[in-house]
Design a protein around this motif. Structure first.
Motif, short mmCIF file in Angstrom:
data_model
loop_
_atom_site.label_atom_id
_atom_site.label_comp_id
_atom_site.label_asym_id
_atom_site.label_seq_id
_atom_site.Cartn_x
_atom_site.Cartn_y
_atom_site.Cartn_z
N VAL A 1 50.20 49.44 46.02
CA VAL A 1 50.60 50.72 46.61
C VAL A 1 49.40 51.42 47.24
O VAL A 1 49.53 52.10 48.27
N ALA A 2 48.21 51.27 46.66
CA ALA A 2 47.00 51.87 47.23
C ALA A 2 46.72 51.29 48.61
O ALA A 2 46.32 52.02 49.53
N ALA A 3 46.95 49.99 48.76
CA ALA A 3 46.71 49.34 50.05
C ALA A 3 47.60 49.91 51.14
O ALA A 3 47.19 50.03 52.30
N GLU A 4 48.81 50.30 50.77
CA GLU A 4 49.74 50.88 51.75
C GLU A 4 49.22 52.20 52.30
O GLU A 4 49.53 52.58 53.43
N TYR A 5 48.41 52.90 51.52
CA TYR A 5 47.87 54.19 51.93
C TYR A 5 46.39 54.09 52.30
O TYR A 5 45.68 55.09 52.32
N GLU A 6 45.93 52.87 52.55
CA GLU A 6 44.57 52.60 53.01
C GLU A 6 43.50 53.11 52.04
O GLU A 6 42.45 53.59 52.45
N VAL A 7 43.82 53.01 50.75
CA VAL A 7 42.85 53.31 49.70
C VAL A 7 42.32 51.97 49.20
O VAL A 7 43.06 51.17 48.62
N LYS A 8 41.04 51.71 49.43
CA LYS A 8 40.46 50.41 49.11
C LYS A 8 40.29 50.21 47.60
O LYS A 8 39.92 51.14 46.87
N THR A 9 40.55 48.98 47.16
CA THR A 9 40.34 48.58 45.78
C THR A 9 39.49 47.30 45.78
O THR A 9 39.32 46.67 46.83
N PRO A 10 38.96 46.89 44.63
CA PRO A 10 38.22 45.62 44.59
C PRO A 10 39.10 44.47 45.09
O PRO A 10 40.30 44.43 44.81
N ARG A 11 38.51 43.54 45.82
CA ARG A 11 39.27 42.44 46.44
C ARG A 11 39.96 41.57 45.39
O ARG A 11 39.34 41.15 44.41
N LEU A 12 41.23 41.34 45.60
CA LEU A 12 42.02 40.52 44.68
C LEU A 12 41.78 39.04 44.96
O LEU A 12 41.96 38.57 46.09
N LEU A 13 41.34 38.30 43.95
CA LEU A 13 41.02 36.88 44.10
C LEU A 13 42.16 35.97 43.65
O LEU A 13 42.40 34.92 44.23
N GLN A 14 42.86 36.37 42.59
CA GLN A 14 43.93 35.54 42.06
C GLN A 14 44.82 36.37 41.14
O GLN A 14 44.36 37.31 40.48
N VAL A 15 46.09 36.03 41.11
CA VAL A 15 47.04 36.60 40.15
C VAL A 15 47.58 35.44 39.32
O VAL A 15 48.06 34.45 39.87
N VAL A 16 47.48 35.56 38.01
CA VAL A 16 47.98 34.53 37.10
C VAL A 16 49.19 35.10 36.37
O VAL A 16 49.05 35.99 35.54
N ARG A 17 50.36 34.56 36.68
CA ARG A 17 51.61 35.08 36.10
C ARG A 17 52.19 34.17 35.02
O ARG A 17 52.91 34.63 34.14
N GLN A 18 51.92 32.87 35.12
CA GLN A 18 52.49 31.90 34.19
C GLN A 18 51.38 31.03 33.59
O GLN A 18 50.33 30.84 34.19
N GLN A 19 51.65 30.52 32.40
CA GLN A 19 50.65 29.70 31.70
C GLN A 19 50.19 28.51 32.55
O GLN A 19 49.01 28.17 32.56
N HIS A 20 51.13 27.89 33.26
CA HIS A 20 50.77 26.69 34.03
C HIS A 20 49.84 27.01 35.20
O HIS A 20 49.20 26.12 35.75
N GLU A 21 49.75 28.31 35.59
CA GLU A 21 48.88 28.70 36.69
C GLU A 21 47.42 28.83 36.27
O GLU A 21 46.54 28.96 37.11
N ILE A 22 47.17 28.81 34.97
CA ILE A 22 45.80 28.95 34.48
C ILE A 22 44.91 27.81 34.97
O ILE A 22 43.71 27.99 35.23
N SER A 23 45.50 26.63 35.14
CA SER A 23 44.71 25.49 35.62
C SER A 23 44.16 25.75 37.02
O SER A 23 43.09 25.26 37.37
N HIS A 24 44.90 26.53 37.81
CA HIS A 24 44.42 26.86 39.16
C HIS A 24 43.17 27.75 39.08
O HIS A 24 42.32 27.71 39.97
N PHE A 25 43.09 28.56 38.02
CA PHE A 25 41.91 29.40 37.85
C PHE A 25 40.66 28.54 37.69
O PHE A 25 39.62 28.82 38.27
N ARG A 26 40.76 27.46 36.92
CA ARG A 26 39.61 26.58 36.71
C ARG A 26 39.11 26.04 38.06
O ARG A 26 37.92 25.97 38.31
N GLU A 27 40.05 25.70 38.94
CA GLU A 27 39.69 25.18 40.25
C GLU A 27 38.95 26.24 41.07
O GLU A 27 37.95 25.95 41.74
N ARG A 28 39.45 27.47 41.02
CA ARG A 28 38.86 28.54 41.82
C ARG A 28 37.56 29.06 41.22
O ARG A 28 36.67 29.52 41.94
#
Length: 315
Positions: free
Chosen positions: A46-73
């Motif tokens: 929502v902050a991005a919609e109003y041009e309020v900058k936040t720290p850059r988002l690198l990854q969102v981990v929603r499920q356990q199986h996605e954790i392996s993608h974190f190791r890669e990144r």
């Protein structure tokens, strides 16, 4: 806040917890807006919609199986922060400042393995740090590198700036500096230093630790009496815009001054604490009442900021 007599509180215009809860939080904060501030991922979007900058988002981990993608990144990352989207009070936030071989170095200097980071992500998803233990989402953000002008005052942790915003008007602000006592966290209850800031120009007014006045940082030894926040008016505009973004009438806006990106929004708080008054050496009530007394509120954030700069510099 340490005990103060009702007479002294009235004289100083101090807002107490009951009055804050009933007259400001309950009255001005719609329950439907709470999910926007209680979830860091929703806050970022929502902050991005109003041009309020936040720290850059690198990854969102929603499920356990996605954790392996974190190791890669993670192999390609230097510094980063892992946060539970629904965490509170800084719980579950893990800050990595650099990589050394197969290990990742935390802000405290301790080394952890990628397996330990994956376990931390798993704990976040399981709700270990969320309100009520509900399942959560983990977000990985770019590391905030504090501006040298502020970093030198803080012990290890990144200093941040809390601005209380009422009806879209930034009414009071403080700089929070980490200490050894606070374990490198900018948490006043754990022993961080609170530096009250002149809302008109971002200059330091008064400083406290454990609600006691101080003039020097207990660990760095630097004087806290002549601090000036860079890009101050821009920060006020960011805070004011958060009213349009969330619709919350009473909130705390937490900002950092990044060395490369400038001011960034860290998070929002629908129930900001009251220690900001001790840091400033004055109460919130006169400013809150001045906003409530306006016959014609200012609809544009820029106009609200100009009103605050003019009217609250000496209040």
């Amino acid at each position: 806040m340490s005990w103060i007599s009702p007479f002294a509180m009235n004289r100083m215009g101090l807002l107490n917890m009951n009055k804050r809860n009933v007259d400001y939080i309950s009255r001005y904060n719609e329950r439907s807006s709470y999910p926007l501030v209680d979830n860091k991922l929703k806050t970022k979007l929502v902050a991005a919609e109003y041009e309020v900058k936040t720290p850059r988002l690198l990854q969102v981990v929603r499920q356990q199986h996605e954790i392996s993608h974190f190791r890669e990144r993670a192999d390609a990352l230097g510094g980063f922060a892992i946060k539970p989207a629904k965490g509170s009070g800084g719980k579950g936030i893990l800050v990595i400042i650099r990589r050394e071989g197969d290990h990742y170095i935390k802000a405290s200097g301790a080394a952890v393995t990628v397996a330990a980071l994956e376990r931390h992500l798993s704990n976040i998803l399981a709700g270990l740090y969320s309100l009520g233990g509900a399942p959560d989402v983990a977000i990985v953000e770019n590391l905030v590198e504090s501006s040298p002008s502020l970093a030198k005052y803080s012990f290890q942790g990144v200093p941040d700036i809390r601005i209380v915003v009422f009806q879209g008007y930034p009414v009071m602000a403080m700089l929070r500096l980490a200490t050894k006592a606070s374990d490198g966290k900018a948490n006043l209850h754990q022993g961080a230093v609170g530096v009250g800031l002149n809302i008109a120009n971002g200059r330091s007014l008064n400083s406290v630790q454990f609600n006691r006045p101080i003039t020097l940082h207990p660990d760095t030894g630097l004087s806290l009496e002549n601090i000036v926040i860079e890009n101050w008016e821009h920060m006020l505009h960011m805070a004011a815009h958060c009213y349009e973004a969330t619709g919350l009438g009473y909130m705390g806006v937490d900002l950092v001054l990044d060395a490369q990106e400038g001011p960034l929004l860290l998070e929002l708080n629908a129930r900001p604490g009251l220690a900001i008054q001790m840091a400033n050496g004055r109460g919130l009530l006169p400013r809150l009442r001045a906003v409530e007394a306006l016959k014609r509120p200012h609809f544009r954030p820029e106009k609200r900021v100009q009103f605050v700069i003019k009217e609250f510099k000496d209040l």
